[in-house]
Design an enzyme around this catalytic site. Structure first.
Site, PDB file in Angstrom:
ATOM      1  N   PHE A 140      31.916  21.045  29.833  1.00 34.54           N
ATOM      2  CA  PHE A 140      32.307  22.382  29.394  1.00 34.54           C
ATOM      3  C   PHE A 140      33.795  22.556  29.613  1.00 34.54           C
ATOM      4  CE2 PHE A 140      30.780  26.544  28.116  1.00 34.54           C
ATOM      5  CZ  PHE A 140      29.568  26.211  27.542  1.00 34.54           C
ATOM      6  N   GLN A 163      39.421  38.143  27.793  1.00 33.49           N
ATOM      7  CA  GLN A 163      39.271  36.837  27.156  1.00 33.49           C
ATOM      8  C   GLN A 163      38.850  36.928  25.691  1.00 33.49           C
ATOM      9  OE1 GLN A 163      35.990  33.800  28.296  1.00 33.49           O
ATOM     10  NE2 GLN A 163      37.900  32.932  29.032  1.00 33.49           N
ATOM     11  N   HIS A 171      37.404  34.524  23.007  1.00 34.23           N
ATOM     12  CA  HIS A 171      36.754  33.214  22.893  1.00 34.23           C
ATOM     13  C   HIS A 171      37.177  32.559  21.588  1.00 34.23           C
ATOM     14  CE1 HIS A 171      33.677  30.157  22.628  1.00 34.23           C
ATOM     15  NE2 HIS A 171      33.232  30.463  23.816  1.00 34.23           N
ATOM     16  N   LEU A 187      29.129  34.493  18.651  1.00 35.04           N
ATOM     17  CA  LEU A 187      29.667  33.336  19.331  1.00 35.04           C
ATOM     18  C   LEU A 187      29.020  32.027  18.911  1.00 35.04           C
ATOM     19  CD1 LEU A 187      31.786  33.250  21.520  1.00 35.04           C
ATOM     20  CD2 LEU A 187      29.951  32.887  23.148  1.00 35.04           C
ATOM     21  N   GLU A 228      30.802  27.283  23.452  1.00 39.13           N
ATOM     22  CA  GLU A 228      31.655  26.171  23.852  1.00 39.13           C
ATOM     23  C   GLU A 228      30.825  24.902  24.050  1.00 39.13           C
ATOM     24  OE1 GLU A 228      34.627  27.663  26.508  1.00 39.13           O
ATOM     25  OE2 GLU A 228      34.458  25.858  27.704  1.00 39.13           O
ATOM     26  N   ARG A 247      39.710  28.473  27.463  1.00 37.75           N
ATOM     27  CA  ARG A 247      39.588  29.296  26.261  1.00 37.75           C
ATOM     28  C   ARG A 247      40.877  29.995  25.861  1.00 37.75           C
ATOM     29  NH1 ARG A 247      33.684  31.823  27.885  1.00 37.75           N
ATOM     30  NH2 ARG A 247      32.546  29.928  27.380  1.00 37.75           N
ATOM     31  N   HIS A 284      35.595  38.692  23.960  1.00 38.10           N
ATOM     32  CA  HIS A 284      34.435  38.090  24.611  1.00 38.10           C
ATOM     33  C   HIS A 284      34.160  38.572  26.033  1.00 38.10           C
ATOM     34  CE1 HIS A 284      31.344  35.171  25.243  1.00 38.10           C
ATOM     35  NE2 HIS A 284      31.995  34.537  26.195  1.00 38.10           N
ATOM     36  N   ARG A 336      38.767  33.300  32.499  1.00 38.76           N
ATOM     37  CA  ARG A 336      37.533  32.752  33.040  1.00 38.76           C
ATOM     38  C   ARG A 336      37.192  31.427  32.378  1.00 38.76           C
ATOM     39  NH1 ARG A 336      32.562  32.616  31.206  1.00 38.76           N
ATOM     40  NH2 ARG A 336      32.652  34.296  29.676  1.00 38.76           N
TER      41      ARG A 336
END
Lengths: 578, 235
Positions: free
Chosen positions: A114, A234, A236, A246, A249, A280, A346, A388
């Protein structure tokens, strides 16, 4: 109607339910404006990070390093230590409660790559994300709700909380609107936990549910509690073009790559080590840069996410939901075609400031408000700092939801109910009555749409002084218009028009605090990128923003709080490269 | 495209009985039906009432009867519904207002089948082991989002409102067939009662209605076999 409980939890996502689990001997009410299984935790796809080391060597300290660096050093480091150490036990707890994780050949919890998660302090990607296909959040939410049935938690479904009650300096209850009947209820508690999630609906393109309206943040803010680091929001990188839904990821974790209009896998050029698995904030900025350079698809404002090379079998096994989204909402077949994507609003790194036991703190001196707790996206511990990492949101929920529950369990043993303040329902009743009787002629839907456009135009991936000032003036106008919102539905029963109007008020508050934080912060750090101040400035800005509400949009007062560092050279702030 | 939307409306505060309301709306072919309902609510009639949250088919809020079939409004695109759409609340549930139905009974039935992991052993220090094959056996049921579309599509529920219904059985199946669970016998006993699995007449409406593609009827059949043959291993 009056209700008395030991603990009142507002919000039934991962953090709220995890907290409820820790209170088997207390009377607990969980208030939720949807049904518990509809909470937005359920939309999380990719996974939950923990250094189990099931696939390869891994350590919580590596995870901590990635979290601190990913957050561009605005992370409170002792909190990041707790996050990454506790993550391991918390994931085992989820497994023991029945969560159907994918498995390795040996029957252990499977783990995958990730963004931003590395081995040995940045050497290369590491498989740390524990997952259940691409519906990990769904499985956490279902598993927690199922566990709560076993524990007989008392739910109040479809209750919209309007106000936090404070007396003698302590939190002592909330006032809520029962959506089905239009009745006002008071919930009196020794401890109150806000676990209400984020406010992604402030932007036109967002991955967030309609429920993500910033309820808890705004309610606390109205009662004089500051909001921390709200400028750190954030975006994304891979939202479905125009729709915002979404595409996890996990697609890049499994090997998916971003492709520009020239047919180039462009992340290799920006981030040679982690490439498409860079954090991100960086990937979103790269996409925006490509689009500005004319490298969008057909010169338009999107690029492609390409998973074709993974093959039909792997796509079906590991990424079933997100391929379904692409087919359903774009008519695109990811096995044979690349998928149009753009950055999408996001996650709030900021929120209600708390300490490591999820106790809400009121100022730069860490003064707690007894009886008031916050956990999950609504809170700012701060473990995410300025950005994050993927999979750390679910870690945050389970770790700090659990710590909140455990601390409340002790707290209610040592304390009794503080009396409710005088006229405790007055604010809420007046608020609702004003909306019922208003003849101002303004439409909440129209104001919300104006807000969402302004936020995407001026408070998005790239920011400037001029754009932020424009946004602030706009918010001031919209707040004036908000006072004149008029409803068509005057009924008491299941009045969703009323609900949307109340929620718009929440969104306006959160947006206001976001813009003030962003305007003042004359540097670029993590998700906050200023075109007019493109460098990170640790001398002046290695500190958290605290925004206190004023009487008008322009009157917000800002204060600052030091970032807590630990004495270990590995975590010393340095330039962020991947 | 220009579309005629017919919606069955009912507000017990105002109306003595349900009636049909009509709206004419401009929509993009790739708009979701939910987008169109929002357009109506935000620009034409603020009193129109429906539930929604995630808007992409994972929260289960907006199940409704669309052209005679239970669907999530956020998973139906305008290009797929034709130029005239009929929308009603799901059958088999009491209507609260317009398209909003009372889900409390549904969740009571769900809770009645013990949809949680039952174990009697001490927990290990790390994870319990489960093979990929053991995990696969109950995978389908874990996709359920409790939207209620299957249960509301089932003629057996329309006739017997006390019946536990397909969604509950799917969630019982998810635990009965989980190798870590030790409560299969309790659940199978519950489901062998009068209002358990045997009211299923294998009509397959539920499988058609499921927005998550769960083969609901197949899972119910597996539970029936487990009852007859005495446990998931033998089924």
């Amino acid at each position: 109607m009056y209700h008395k409980f030991d603990v009142v939890i507002v919000g039934s996502g991962g953090a709220g339910l995890m907290a409820a689990m820790q209170l088997p001997n207390a009377s607990v009410a969980v208030l939720t404006k949807v049904y518990p299984t509809r909470s937005h935790t359920g939309a999380a796809q990719g996974g939950v990070a923990a250094a189990l080391g099931n696939r390869e060597e891994d350590h919580w300290k590596w995870h901590m390093y990635d979290t601190v660096k990913g957050g561009d050093y605005l992370v409170d480091q002792p909190a990041a230590e707790i996050l990454t150490r506790d993550a391991i036990d918390a994931v085992y707890e989820l497994e023991h409660r029945g969560l159907p994780f994918n498995r390795t050949e040996d029957g252990l919890i499977d783990q995958r790559f990730f963004g931003g998660h590395t081995r040995n302090y940045g050497e290369g990607p590491v498989r740390r994300s524990c997952y259940a296909a691409d519906r990990t959040g769904h499985m956490i939410l279902q598993t927690m709700y199922q566990s709560s049935i076993k524990n007989e938690v008392r739910y109040f479904n479809e209750f919209l909380v309007l106000d936090l009650l404070i007396n003698e300096g302590q939190a002592c209850g909330v006032v809520a609107l029962e959506i089905k009947t239009g009745e006002i209820h008071t919930f009196h508690g020794k401890a109150i936990l806000f676990a209400t999630g984020g406010y992604g609906r402030a932007w036109r393109v967002t991955s967030n549910a309609f429920a993500c309206m910033g309820d808890g943040m705004s309610i606390a803010y109205r009662r004089g509690i500051p909001l921390q680091d709200m400028e750190m929001y954030q975006f994304h990188p891979t939202g479905i073009y125009k729709v915002g839904v979404l595409l996890s990821e996990a697609a890049r974790g499994e090997g998916g790559k971003l492709l520009n209009g020239k047919g180039e896998y462009f992340m290799e050029r920006y981030m040679p080590t982690l490439k498409d698995l860079a954090p991100r904030d960086i990937v979103s900025r790269c996409i925006v840069q490509e689009i500005k350079d004319g490298n969008g698809i057909d010169g338009k404002d999107y690029v492609y996410l390409d998973v074709r090379h993974l093959g039909a079998e792997k796509i079906a096994e590991k990424l079933p939901d997100i391929t379904d989204f692409a087919r359903n909402y774009l008519g695109v077949e990811p096995i044979t075609e690349p998928v149009p994507i753009q950055p999408t609003a996001h996650y709030a790194m900021g929120g209600i400031p708390t300490d490591i036991d999820a106790r809400v703190v009121l100022d730069s001196q860490w003064t707690p408000m007894p009886g008031f707790y916050a956990a999950g996206e609504v809170a700012c511990v701060s473990v995410h700092g300025a950005n994050r990492l993927g999979t750390n949101s679910l870690v945050d929920l389970i770790v700090f939801g659990r710590r909140a529950g455990k601390h409340m369990a002790k707290f209610i043993e040592e304390t009794s109910h503080v009396p409710l303040p005088a006229n405790h329902e007055e604010f809420s009743r007046e608020y609702v009555d004003r909306l019922y009787s208003s003849t101002g002629g303004e439409s909440a839907a129209h104001i919300r749409s104006e807000l969402q456009n302004e936020m995407i135009d001026n408070v998005f991936v790239e920011r400037t002084d001029e754009g932020l000032r424009h946004a602030l003036d706009k918010i001031a106008d919209l707040q004036e218009a908000y006072k004149k919102v008029q409803l068509q539905d005057k009924g008491k029963r299941f009045n969703t028009e009323m609900m949307e109007a109340i929620e718009l008020g929440f969104l306006l508050d959160c947006s206001e605090a976001t813009i003030h934080g962003a305007l003042a912060r004359t540097e670029s750090r993590g998700a906050h990128f200023r075109l007019d101040y493109q460098k990170r400035d640790d001398v002046n800005w290695l500190k958290h923003t605290l925004a206190y509400r004023g009487t008008k949009a322009h009157d917000v007062r800002l204060d600052y709080k030091d970032v807590i560092l630990i004495d270990d050279p590995i975590f010393k702030p340095k330039e962020r490269k991947y | 495209m220009n579309i005629l939307i017919r919606i069955k409306r009912f507000d017990p505060e105002r109306d003595s009985k349900p009636y049909w309301d009509e709206f004419r709306v401009e929509a993009d072919p790739i708009d979701r039906l939910l987008d169109t309902l929002n357009t109506i609510k935000w620009t034409m009639d603020g009193t129109l009432t429906f539930r929604r949250s995630c808007a992409h088919g994972v929260c289960g809020s907006d199940a409704m009867r669309i052209n005679g079939r239970n669907r999530l409004a956020c998973k139906v695109l305008m290009r797929d519904v034709g130029n005239k759409v009929t929308i009603e609340p799901m059958l088999g549930y009491a209507v609260i207002k317009d398209l909003v139905v009372d889900m409390d009974r549904f969740f009571e039935k769900y809770r009645s089948v013990k949809p949680f992991l039952i174990t009697y052993d001490n927990e290990p220090g790390t994870e319990r082991l489960q093979s990929q094959a053991q995990r696969e056996v109950y995978d389908e049921g874990t996709k359920c989002i409790l939207c209620g579309a299957c249960t509301g599509s089932c003629p057996s529920i329309w006739g017997n409102p006390d019946w536990v219904g397909p969604a509950s059985i799917v969630n019982a199946h998810r635990f009965i067939f989980d190798s870590r669970d030790q409560g299969a016998a309790e659940r199978l006993q519950l489901l062998s009662r009068k209002d358990g699995v045997w009211r299923c007449r294998t009509i397959f409406n539920c499988a058609d209605a499921c927005p998550r593609g769960i083969p609901v009827t197949d899972l119910i059949e597996q539970v029936k076999r487990a009852i007859v043959y005495g446990g998931p291993e033998e089924a």
